[in-house]
Design a protein around this motif. Sequence first.
Motif, PDB file in Angstrom:
ATOM      1  N   LYS A  59       0.837  -1.204   0.000  1.00 31.26           N
ATOM      2  CA  LYS A  59       0.000   0.000   0.000  1.00 31.26           C
ATOM      3  C   LYS A  59       0.876   1.260   0.000  1.00 31.26           C
ATOM      4  CE  LYS A  59      -3.748   2.155   2.581  1.00 31.26           C
ATOM      5  NZ  LYS A  59      -4.595   2.080   3.783  1.00 31.26           N
ATOM      6  N   ARG A  60       1.935   1.253   0.808  1.00 29.22           N
ATOM      7  CA  ARG A  60       2.841   2.406   0.839  1.00 29.22           C
ATOM      8  C   ARG A  60       3.574   2.560  -0.484  1.00 29.22           C
ATOM      9  NH1 ARG A  60       4.894   0.194   5.933  1.00 29.22           N
ATOM     10  NH2 ARG A  60       3.397   0.802   7.503  1.00 29.22           N
ATOM     11  N   GLU A  61       3.986   1.432  -1.081  1.00 28.27           N
ATOM     12  CA  GLU A  61       4.666   1.497  -2.376  1.00 28.27           C
ATOM     13  C   GLU A  61       3.750   2.056  -3.452  1.00 28.27           C
ATOM     14  OE1 GLU A  61       5.907  -2.556  -2.868  1.00 28.27           O
ATOM     15  OE2 GLU A  61       7.876  -2.179  -1.973  1.00 28.27           O
ATOM     16  N   GLU A  62       2.476   1.649  -3.430  1.00 27.55           N
ATOM     17  CA  GLU A  62       1.514   2.187  -4.397  1.00 27.55           C
ATOM     18  C   GLU A  62       1.345   3.688  -4.199  1.00 27.55           C
ATOM     19  OE1 GLU A  62      -2.141   0.034  -4.009  1.00 27.55           O
ATOM     20  OE2 GLU A  62      -1.226  -1.871  -4.576  1.00 27.55           O
ATOM     21  N   GLN A  63       1.226   4.122  -2.945  1.00 31.35           N
ATOM     22  CA  GLN A  63       1.073   5.548  -2.654  1.00 31.35           C
ATOM     23  C   GLN A  63       2.303   6.320  -3.104  1.00 31.35           C
ATOM     24  OE1 GLN A  63      -1.567   7.129  -1.716  1.00 31.35           O
ATOM     25  NE2 GLN A  63      -0.620   9.114  -1.451  1.00 31.35           N
ATOM     26  N   LEU A  64       3.476   5.751  -2.871  1.00 35.89           N
ATOM     27  CA  LEU A  64       4.718   6.396  -3.290  1.00 35.89           C
ATOM     28  C   LEU A  64       4.781   6.500  -4.821  1.00 35.89           C
ATOM     29  CD1 LEU A  64       7.148   7.586  -1.844  1.00 35.89           C
ATOM     30  CD2 LEU A  64       8.303   5.407  -2.082  1.00 35.89           C
ATOM     31  N   GLY A  65       4.318   5.480  -5.519  1.00 37.10           N
ATOM     32  CA  GLY A  65       4.277   5.521  -6.982  1.00 37.10           C
ATOM     33  C   GLY A  65       3.329   6.602  -7.496  1.00 37.10           C
ATOM     34  N   LYS A  66       2.159   6.720  -6.862  1.00 33.61           N
ATOM     35  CA  LYS A  66       1.203   7.769  -7.254  1.00 33.61           C
ATOM     36  C   LYS A  66       1.802   9.150  -7.032  1.00 33.61           C
ATOM     37  CE  LYS A  66      -2.972   5.110  -6.279  1.00 33.61           C
ATOM     38  NZ  LYS A  66      -4.144   4.960  -5.384  1.00 33.61           N
ATOM     39  N   LEU A  67       2.450   9.312  -5.883  1.00 33.46           N
ATOM     40  CA  LEU A  67       3.064  10.604  -5.584  1.00 33.46           C
ATOM     41  C   LEU A  67       4.188  10.915  -6.569  1.00 33.46           C
ATOM     42  CD1 LEU A  67       3.183  10.466  -1.687  1.00 33.46           C
ATOM     43  CD2 LEU A  67       1.775  11.986  -3.087  1.00 33.46           C
ATOM     44  N   ASP A  68       4.943   9.901  -6.976  1.00 34.68           N
ATOM     45  CA  ASP A  68       6.030  10.115  -7.926  1.00 34.68           C
ATOM     46  C   ASP A  68       5.488  10.578  -9.278  1.00 34.68           C
ATOM     47  OD1 ASP A  68       8.828  10.035  -8.639  1.00 34.68           O
ATOM     48  OD2 ASP A  68       8.322   8.271  -9.857  1.00 34.68           O
ATOM     49  N   ARG A  69       4.405   9.942  -9.734  1.00 35.85           N
ATOM     50  CA  ARG A  69       3.799  10.374 -11.007  1.00 35.85           C
ATOM     51  C   ARG A  69       3.265  11.802 -10.904  1.00 35.85           C
ATOM     52  NH1 ARG A  69       2.427   4.995 -10.587  1.00 35.85           N
ATOM     53  NH2 ARG A  69       0.350   5.390  -9.733  1.00 35.85           N
ATOM     54  N   LYS A  70       2.661  12.114  -9.755  1.00 39.06           N
ATOM     55  CA  LYS A  70       2.142  13.469  -9.547  1.00 39.06           C
ATOM     56  C   LYS A  70       3.285  14.475  -9.512  1.00 39.06           C
ATOM     57  CE  LYS A  70      -1.023  15.955  -6.501  1.00 39.06           C
ATOM     58  NZ  LYS A  70      -1.880  15.859  -5.296  1.00 39.06           N
ATOM     59  N   ARG A  71       4.402  14.080  -8.872  1.00 34.17           N
ATOM     60  CA  ARG A  71       5.571  14.961  -8.788  1.00 34.17           C
ATOM     61  C   ARG A  71       6.117  15.272 -10.181  1.00 34.17           C
ATOM     62  NH1 ARG A  71      10.779  14.357  -9.133  1.00 34.17           N
ATOM     63  NH2 ARG A  71      10.688  12.095  -9.105  1.00 34.17           N
ATOM     64  N   GLU A  72       6.161  14.261 -11.045  1.00 38.67           N
ATOM     65  CA  GLU A  72       6.660  14.467 -12.413  1.00 38.67           C
ATOM     66  C   GLU A  72       5.798  15.486 -13.165  1.00 38.67           C
ATOM     67  OE1 GLU A  72       9.393  13.346 -13.962  1.00 38.67           O
ATOM     68  OE2 GLU A  72      10.019  12.375 -12.100  1.00 38.67           O
ATOM     69  N   LYS A  73       4.493  15.354 -13.043  1.00 36.80           N
ATOM     70  CA  LYS A  73       3.582  16.285 -13.728  1.00 36.80           C
ATOM     71  C   LYS A  73       3.737  17.704 -13.182  1.00 36.80           C
ATOM     72  CE  LYS A  73       0.101  12.804 -14.818  1.00 36.80           C
ATOM     73  NZ  LYS A  73      -1.255  12.315 -14.542  1.00 36.80           N
ATOM     74  N   LEU A  74       3.829  17.781 -11.838  1.00 38.05           N
ATOM     75  CA  LEU A  74       3.983  19.105 -11.225  1.00 38.05           C
ATOM     76  C   LEU A  74       5.331  19.721 -11.570  1.00 38.05           C
ATOM     77  CD1 LEU A  74       2.370  18.447  -7.730  1.00 38.05           C
ATOM     78  CD2 LEU A  74       1.462  19.906  -9.550  1.00 38.05           C
ATOM     79  N   ALA A  75       6.361  18.895 -11.672  1.00 38.82           N
ATOM     80  CA  ALA A  75       7.691  19.417 -12.026  1.00 38.82           C
ATOM     81  C   ALA A  75       7.665  20.010 -13.437  1.00 38.82           C
ATOM     82  CB  ALA A  75       8.734  18.311 -11.923  1.00 38.82           C
ATOM     83  N   ASP A  76       6.976  19.347 -14.361  1.00 43.34           N
ATOM     84  CA  ASP A  76       6.866  19.887 -15.722  1.00 43.34           C
ATOM     85  C   ASP A  76       6.137  21.232 -15.717  1.00 43.34           C
ATOM     86  OD1 ASP A  76       8.184  17.711 -16.763  1.00 43.34           O
ATOM     87  OD2 ASP A  76       6.337  16.649 -17.356  1.00 43.34           O
ATOM     88  N   LYS A  77       5.049  21.329 -14.956  1.00 43.52           N
ATOM     89  CA  LYS A  77       4.303  22.582 -14.879  1.00 43.52           C
ATOM     90  C   LYS A  77       5.126  23.672 -14.202  1.00 43.52           C
ATOM     91  CE  LYS A  77      -0.335  20.572 -14.882  1.00 43.52           C
ATOM     92  NZ  LYS A  77      -1.578  20.418 -14.121  1.00 43.52           N
ATOM     93  N   CYS A  78       5.871  23.281 -13.163  1.00 48.40           N
ATOM     94  CA  CYS A  78       6.713  24.245 -12.449  1.00 48.40           C
ATOM     95  C   CYS A  78       7.801  24.778 -13.383  1.00 48.40           C
ATOM     96  CB  CYS A  78       7.319  23.587 -11.214  1.00 48.40           C
ATOM     97  SG  CYS A  78       8.329  24.691 -10.204  1.00 48.40           S
ATOM     98  N   ASP A  79       8.382  23.893 -14.197  1.00 51.74           N
ATOM     99  CA  ASP A  79       9.406  24.313 -15.161  1.00 51.74           C
ATOM    100  C   ASP A  79       8.839  25.273 -16.198  1.00 51.74           C
ATOM    101  OD1 ASP A  79      11.278  22.792 -13.870  1.00 51.74           O
ATOM    102  OD2 ASP A  79      11.136  21.089 -15.259  1.00 51.74           O
ATOM    103  N   ASP A  80       7.523  25.143 -16.454  1.00 50.33           N
ATOM    104  CA  ASP A  80       6.868  26.040 -17.416  1.00 50.33           C
ATOM    105  C   ASP A  80       6.488  27.375 -16.793  1.00 50.33           C
ATOM    106  OD1 ASP A  80       7.112  24.148 -19.398  1.00 50.33           O
ATOM    107  OD2 ASP A  80       5.071  23.356 -19.143  1.00 50.33           O
ATOM    108  N   GLY A  81       6.733  27.549 -15.490  1.00 48.65           N
ATOM    109  CA  GLY A  81       6.497  28.833 -14.842  1.00 48.65           C
ATOM    110  C   GLY A  81       5.243  28.905 -13.992  1.00 48.65           C
ATOM    111  N   ASP A  82       4.592  27.802 -13.727  1.00 47.76           N
ATOM    112  CA  ASP A  82       3.373  27.795 -12.902  1.00 47.76           C
ATOM    113  C   ASP A  82       3.783  27.787 -11.423  1.00 47.76           C
ATOM    114  OD1 ASP A  82       0.946  27.411 -11.671  1.00 47.76           O
ATOM    115  OD2 ASP A  82       0.360  25.680 -12.885  1.00 47.76           O
ATOM    116  N   SER A  83       3.595  28.929 -10.728  1.00 46.02           N
ATOM    117  CA  SER A  83       4.044  29.046  -9.334  1.00 46.02           C
ATOM    118  C   SER A  83       3.217  28.179  -8.391  1.00 46.02           C
ATOM    119  CB  SER A  83       4.014  30.508  -8.890  1.00 46.02           C
ATOM    120  OG  SER A  83       2.693  31.011  -8.970  1.00 46.02           O
TER     121      SER A  83
END
Length: 110
Positions: A59-83
């Motif tokens: 369960k923790r590994e699944e949650q960590l995987g979901k958070l990692d995918r979310k982090r990747e998406k947010l990192a792309d948006k952050c790189d595009d200038g979304d504060s």
Amino acid sequence: MRALFPLLALGSSILLPGCIARTALDVVTAPVKVVSKAADLATTSQSEADEKRGREIRKREEQLGKLDRKREKLADKCDDGDSSACRDLEAVEAEMRALSPAVPVEPYRR
């Protein structure tokens, strides 16, 4: 019709002692069964504990995987200038850091 009544009475009288004996046996053994069941429910075997631990880890590994995918998406948006994405990224990374110690690391094998 009246001839059947004595036959039914005779048949039921033969079967009745068995029913009474069975009921008496059930009444006598009921407390033992209840105590046995309670003891079984109160204790956890090693295999049950291992299964529970494995479910918690997955369960923790699944949650960590979901958070990692979310982090990747947010990192792309952050790189595009979304504060707001940058603030969300920091929160997700903090949650990942908090969750990571609870997930065991597999040893590296060659």
